[in-house]
Write a protein that holds these residues in place. Structure first.
Motif, PDB file in Angstrom:
ATOM      1  N   GLU A  68      -1.176   3.399  -3.934  1.00  0.00           N
ATOM      2  CA  GLU A  68      -0.579   2.288  -4.673  1.00  0.00           C
ATOM      3  C   GLU A  68      -1.709   1.308  -4.944  1.00  0.00           C
ATOM      4  OE1 GLU A  68       2.965   1.722  -5.262  1.00  0.00           O
ATOM      5  OE2 GLU A  68       2.134   0.185  -6.573  1.00  0.00           O
ATOM      6  N   TYR A  69      -1.914   0.979  -6.211  1.00  0.00           N
ATOM      7  CA  TYR A  69      -3.032   0.105  -6.530  1.00  0.00           C
ATOM      8  C   TYR A  69      -2.895  -1.214  -5.774  1.00  0.00           C
ATOM      9  CZ  TYR A  69      -6.491  -2.649  -8.858  1.00  0.00           C
ATOM     10  OH  TYR A  69      -7.569  -3.455  -9.082  1.00  0.00           O
ATOM     11  N   CYS A  70      -3.899  -1.549  -4.979  1.00  0.00           N
ATOM     12  CA  CYS A  70      -3.768  -2.708  -4.099  1.00  0.00           C
ATOM     13  C   CYS A  70      -4.980  -3.633  -4.180  1.00  0.00           C
ATOM     14  CB  CYS A  70      -3.550  -2.234  -2.660  1.00  0.00           C
ATOM     15  SG  CYS A  70      -4.836  -1.111  -2.078  1.00  0.00           S
ATOM     16  N   HIS A 126      -9.092  -0.445  -3.801  1.00  0.00           N
ATOM     17  CA  HIS A 126      -7.973   0.481  -3.554  1.00  0.00           C
ATOM     18  C   HIS A 126      -8.450   1.921  -3.436  1.00  0.00           C
ATOM     19  CE1 HIS A 126      -4.622   3.091  -4.546  1.00  0.00           C
ATOM     20  NE2 HIS A 126      -5.248   3.428  -5.652  1.00  0.00           N
ATOM     21  N   CYS A 177      -4.586   5.875  -0.041  1.00  0.00           N
ATOM     22  CA  CYS A 177      -3.644   4.833  -0.422  1.00  0.00           C
ATOM     23  C   CYS A 177      -3.263   5.166  -1.855  1.00  0.00           C
ATOM     24  CB  CYS A 177      -4.277   3.447  -0.368  1.00  0.00           C
ATOM     25  SG  CYS A 177      -3.167   2.165  -0.980  1.00  0.00           S
ATOM     26  N   HIS A 179       0.871  -1.170   0.000  1.00  0.00           N
ATOM     27  CA  HIS A 179       0.000   0.000   0.000  1.00  0.00           C
ATOM     28  C   HIS A 179       0.910   1.223   0.000  1.00  0.00           C
ATOM     29  CE1 HIS A 179      -3.494  -2.514   0.934  1.00  0.00           C
ATOM     30  NE2 HIS A 179      -2.721  -3.150   1.789  1.00  0.00           N
ATOM     31  N   MET A 215      -9.677   3.061  -0.140  1.00  0.00           N
ATOM     32  CA  MET A 215      -8.780   2.937   1.019  1.00  0.00           C
ATOM     33  C   MET A 215      -8.311   4.331   1.432  1.00  0.00           C
ATOM     34  SD  MET A 215      -5.604   0.339   1.377  1.00  0.00           S
ATOM     35  CE  MET A 215      -4.494   0.422   2.786  1.00  0.00           C
TER      36      MET A 215
HETATM   37 CU1  CUA Z   1      -4.041   0.078  -0.378  1.00  0.00          CU
HETATM   38 CU2  CUA Z   1      -4.168   0.976  -2.584  1.00  0.00          CU
END
Ligand code: CUA
Length: 314
Positions: free
Chosen positions: A181-183, A187, A179, A144, A190
């Motif tokens: 960062e693609y998670c 995402h 967040c 993340h 987040m």
């Molecule tokens: Cu955690 Cu994007």
């Protein structure tokens, strides 16, 4: 002055103005050279256009002064950017000595915060204004990225290790947390808020919750529940190394290598004890991988941090 423009987020931390100044300098340089180059292209296109179909071009002699100038001047400009950027980078990556520490665990798809006094929060982080805050962050699943645009603070939060992020918020308010960062699927959801409070407000918030165990007390309980204390004893009679006073100090390993006992080392030693065995001890400790959650690990780390160094001679 930029708060009215939606192009720039509010500057709400001590580092924000420094980041912005460098950014504006970069924009200035870019605009200046873009205009200069575009202008010269147009000017030369007109000035040196072919005036008759039979015109033949003249040979151009190299001007070494000109070549040196357009090598040296950009070099100097980029070195200014480099040194300026490095200074800000160092300031951002080296937390001050005295900080208010808060643990962060990223997870699909939420941010969990753990205060040392025991308070837990999800997607909302309360911090005091005017104090240096250090976040010790990890992830329990994928990568993340903790991002508070108003603080100009952004760092990848990685599974399996601790990342530190620090900031000093300058005034009370609510600031968006993302967040970055693609998670996975959610995402984009987040997100959260950092609630910056004045000192009395923060104190009231801290004491306002139901009385809870501090993180250290929780760690101490776990330490005995998991029977860590049968081997790690404060005297030298245990089968494991003495943990009192070990935090922040160099530890000599079997290999002769020295490592600093920081949060990451303690974490690794709990999950993968054979990785860095302390000189003079046998690799007999079992792994606790899968037996303790990220939050419990934080409590254990915090407990080990809290252990005072034994008095010399005893
Ligand atoms: Cu955690 Cu994007």
């Amino acid at each position: 002055m930029w708060s009215g423009t939606p192009l720039f987020p509010e500057a709400a931390s001590t580092i924000a103005a420094r980041v912005d100044n460098l950014y504006f300098f970069l924009i200035g340089i870019t605009v200046f050279f873009s205009l200069l180059i575009a202008g010269l292209i147009v000017y030369y296109a007109v000035r040196f256009r072919r005036r008759s179909p039979r015109e033949i071009g003249r040979e151009i002699r190299t001007s070494y002064t000109l070549e040196a100038a357009w090598t040296v001047i950009p070099l100097m400009i980029t070195m200014v950017i480099f040194v300026w950027g490095a200074k800000i980078f160092f300031a951002m990556s080296r937390p001050p000595d005295e900080t208010l520490n808060i643990y962060v665990v990223g997870k699909q798809w939420m941010w969990k915060f753990q205060h040392l006094d025991g308070q837990r929060e999800i997607n909302e982080l309360h911090v005091p204004a005017g104090r240096d805050v250090k976040l010790i962050a990890t992830s329990e699943d994928v990568i993340h990225d903790f991002f508070v645009p108003a603080f100009r603070v952004k760092a990848d939060v990685l599974p399996g290790r601790y990342v530190t992020i620090w900031f000093r918020a300058i005034r009370p308010g609510r600031y968006r947390l993302f967040c970055a960062e693609y998670c996975g699927t959610k995402h984009s959801g987040m997100t959260g808020e950092v609630v910056v409070m004045d000192a009395p407000g923060y104190q009231a918030w801290l004491t306002g919750g139901a009385s809870q165990h501090s993180l250290t007390e929780e760690g101490q309980q776990l330490f005995s529940d998991l029977a860590c204390n049968t081997c790690h004893r404060p005297d030298l009679q245990g089968r494991g190394p003495v943990l009192e006073g070990v935090f922040g100090h160099a530890v000599t390993l079997q290999s002769g290598q020295k490592v600093t006992a920081d949060e990451g080392y303690i974490r690794e030693s709990i999950l993968n004890p054979a990785a860095k065995v302390v000189a003079g001890y046998q690799p007999i400790m079992p792994t606790f991988q899968g037996q303790v959650t990220e939050e419990q690990l934080l409590a254990l780390v915090e407990y080990v941090k809290s252990l005072p160094a034994p008095k010399s001679g005893s």
